[in-house]
Write an enzyme that holds these catalytic residues in place. Sequence first.
Site, mmCIF file in Angstrom:
data_model
loop_
_atom_site.group_PDB
_atom_site.id
_atom_site.type_symbol
_atom_site.label_atom_id
_atom_site.label_comp_id
_atom_site.label_asym_id
_atom_site.label_seq_id
_atom_site.Cartn_x
_atom_site.Cartn_y
_atom_site.Cartn_z
ATOM 1 N N HIS A 130 -3.504 7.248 2.350
ATOM 2 C CA HIS A 130 -3.860 6.062 2.023
ATOM 3 C C HIS A 130 -5.399 5.517 2.222
ATOM 4 O O HIS A 130 -5.601 5.740 3.544
ATOM 5 C CB HIS A 130 -2.887 4.969 2.365
ATOM 6 C CG HIS A 130 -3.472 3.479 2.129
ATOM 7 N ND1 HIS A 130 -4.006 3.028 0.847
ATOM 8 C CD2 HIS A 130 -3.288 2.375 2.993
ATOM 9 C CE1 HIS A 130 -3.945 1.852 0.979
ATOM 10 N NE2 HIS A 130 -4.025 1.219 2.038
ATOM 11 N N ASN B 238 -10.244 0.024 -0.465
ATOM 12 C CA ASN B 238 -8.699 0.108 -0.106
ATOM 13 C C ASN B 238 -8.136 -0.506 -1.785
ATOM 14 O O ASN B 238 -8.079 -1.570 -1.727
ATOM 15 C CB ASN B 238 -8.288 -0.697 1.029
ATOM 16 C CG ASN B 238 -6.757 -0.770 1.247
ATOM 17 O OD1 ASN B 238 -5.805 -0.174 0.146
ATOM 18 N ND2 ASN B 238 -6.416 -0.987 2.255
ATOM 19 N N CYS C 94 0.849 -1.286 -0.098
ATOM 20 C CA CYS C 94 -0.014 -0.017 -0.023
ATOM 21 C C CYS C 94 1.024 1.360 0.136
ATOM 22 O O CYS C 94 0.075 2.397 -0.289
ATOM 23 C CB CYS C 94 -0.951 -0.128 1.070
ATOM 24 S SG CYS C 94 -2.174 -1.275 1.084
HETATM 25 N N1 COA Z 1 -18.641 -8.575 8.709
HETATM 26 C C1 COA Z 1 -18.943 -8.645 9.963
HETATM 27 N N2 COA Z 1 -18.227 -8.954 10.859
HETATM 28 C C2 COA Z 1 -16.912 -9.100 10.596
HETATM 29 C C3 COA Z 1 -16.102 -8.629 9.282
HETATM 30 C C4 COA Z 1 -17.509 -8.319 8.350
HETATM 31 N N3 COA Z 1 -16.733 -8.215 6.932
HETATM 32 N N4 COA Z 1 -15.052 -8.560 9.403
HETATM 33 C C5 COA Z 1 -14.578 -9.007 10.692
HETATM 34 N N5 COA Z 1 -15.660 -9.171 11.320
HETATM 35 C C6 COA Z 1 -15.714 -9.605 12.567
HETATM 36 C C7 COA Z 1 -14.510 -10.290 13.308
HETATM 37 O O1 COA Z 1 -14.566 -11.586 12.972
HETATM 38 C C8 COA Z 1 -14.842 -10.002 14.773
HETATM 39 O O2 COA Z 1 -15.594 -10.943 15.249
HETATM 40 P P1 COA Z 1 -15.345 -11.730 16.659
HETATM 41 O O3 COA Z 1 -15.329 -10.358 17.745
HETATM 42 O O4 COA Z 1 -16.553 -12.329 16.766
HETATM 43 O O5 COA Z 1 -14.182 -12.417 16.602
HETATM 44 C C9 COA Z 1 -15.311 -8.639 14.919
HETATM 45 O O6 COA Z 1 -15.935 -8.467 13.722
HETATM 46 C C10 COA Z 1 -14.453 -7.610 15.109
HETATM 47 O O7 COA Z 1 -13.273 -7.908 14.260
HETATM 48 P P2 COA Z 1 -12.018 -6.687 14.254
HETATM 49 O O8 COA Z 1 -11.001 -7.137 13.554
HETATM 50 O O9 COA Z 1 -11.996 -6.392 15.740
HETATM 51 O O10 COA Z 1 -12.872 -5.404 13.697
HETATM 52 P P3 COA Z 1 -12.157 -4.111 13.445
HETATM 53 O O11 COA Z 1 -13.069 -3.070 13.982
HETATM 54 O O12 COA Z 1 -10.645 -3.845 13.691
HETATM 55 O O13 COA Z 1 -12.323 -3.977 12.054
HETATM 56 C C11 COA Z 1 -10.924 -4.310 9.949
HETATM 57 C C12 COA Z 1 -11.671 -4.895 11.006
HETATM 58 C C13 COA Z 1 -10.131 -4.851 8.974
HETATM 59 C C14 COA Z 1 -11.925 -3.294 9.076
HETATM 60 C C15 COA Z 1 -9.963 -3.202 10.646
HETATM 61 O O14 COA Z 1 -9.265 -3.645 11.372
HETATM 62 C C16 COA Z 1 -9.090 -2.193 9.756
HETATM 63 O O15 COA Z 1 -9.610 -1.596 8.664
HETATM 64 N N6 COA Z 1 -7.687 -2.652 9.710
HETATM 65 C C17 COA Z 1 -6.905 -1.854 8.619
HETATM 66 C C18 COA Z 1 -6.808 -2.845 7.461
HETATM 67 C C19 COA Z 1 -6.058 -2.318 6.268
HETATM 68 O O16 COA Z 1 -5.985 -1.220 6.214
HETATM 69 N N7 COA Z 1 -5.198 -3.151 5.880
HETATM 70 C C20 COA Z 1 -4.598 -2.818 4.528
HETATM 71 C C21 COA Z 1 -3.054 -2.610 4.782
HETATM 72 S S1 COA Z 1 -2.944 -0.950 4.883
#
Ligand code: COA
Length: 350
Positions: free
Chosen positions: A254, A284, A112
């Site tokens: 980003h 993204n 990224c």
């Molecule tokens: N729909 C519903 N639930 C989902 C889901 C979806 N699409 N994706 C994940 N969950 C669930 C998880 O399984 C977890 O369930 P659990 O509590 O039963 O285990 C719950 O939601 C919380 O997950 P968590 O990972 O804590 O959520 P979050 O608020 O951190 O959001 C992201 C997840 C991926 C959206 C967030 O962490 C993020 O954006 N991270 C950065 C990603 C990124 O930038 N990546 C690229 C590199 S720059």
Amino acid sequence: MGSAAIVAGLGACVPLTVVTNHDLAARLDTDDEWIRTRTGIRQRQVVAPGEATGDLAVEAARRALASAGTDTADAVVLATSTPDRLCPATAPHVASRLGLGNVPAFDVAAVCAGFVYALATASGLIAMRAADRVVVIGADTFSTILDPDDRTTGAVFGDGAGAVVLRAGTDDEPGALLGLSLGSDGSRSDLMGIPGGGSRQRSTGLPIKEEETYFGMQGQAVFTQAVRRMSASVQETVARCGWRLADVDRFVLHQANARILVAVARKLDVPVERFVTDIERVGNTVAASVPLALVDGAVSGDLDPGHRVVLASFGGGLAWGSVALVWPRLGTVQAPALTDAAESYQSGAR
Ligand code: COA
């Protein structure tokens, strides 16, 4: 001619197939509200079977060259982590399809953060007088490397390409790349990536399991690192330019998660309204994220000539970087979607 790198053209391209949150909810255990509130994303656009990163890259580059009022360049630098083939690099084929002849062309792999790394590399070519005009492209098709059953990555990523044309000039011109800051932390390379397919996994001699060929990430840890690293990088770049954060008119970061942008704005104590965002429509798009947001800002009028702008990105590696410039007057910049190409921005006309 000077040895500074000046942004002289801008273009982008997203594939035609739209995947809404409702489309995802129809096949995965997720829903529109979860995705919108946790990420700010409503839809993403993905390549059709047979369509590849290089196809998007060529179209984005063509548009950037047209916006710069030219069809020639001395080099192509392509940031991508989803090349058309693992080997060779995709950039030479892109250069050839653009009709640029035997110019130097190579890929930059910084996930990224790739576009900012590619800008830095292209600036070096100009500073060394190895090139007077360079096409810098960020293009990725992460939809091709995601586990179709993974609701987390499926919700976050989309495909696209964005490009700028850099030309040689002087650093007092609008569009000159000013302060730059780059960094990496390989001790956290475990936070995201594809386990299989590289030389390390293959060196065990074992066949690759299907799940090891998909991109995976530890969302929360990535989120925290993204906020920390982009905030620090922006501060460093702003200081290197002799600016203050309050002087920056637009931050083009980003587009990984809308909540990351809010958290960075809070950390830097600047109004979030100064952050350009198109994540709602494209998700993204990895190396394409920053140039796609630039096009969105230009077309919507959010970016104006004379604005002090800081670009920043962060991703797998870990790798991050930022760069500052005063937004220049550009030729016509087309909206990225192939479907609404009629929409455009002409800074001279505004
Ligand atoms: N729909 C519903 N639930 C989902 C889901 C979806 N699409 N994706 C994940 N969950 C669930 C998880 O399984 C977890 O369930 P659990 O509590 O039963 O285990 C719950 O939601 C919380 O997950 P968590 O990972 O804590 O959520 P979050 O608020 O951190 O959001 C992201 C997840 C991926 C959206 C967030 O962490 C993020 O954006 N991270 C950065 C990603 C990124 O930038 N990546 C690229 C590199 S720059």
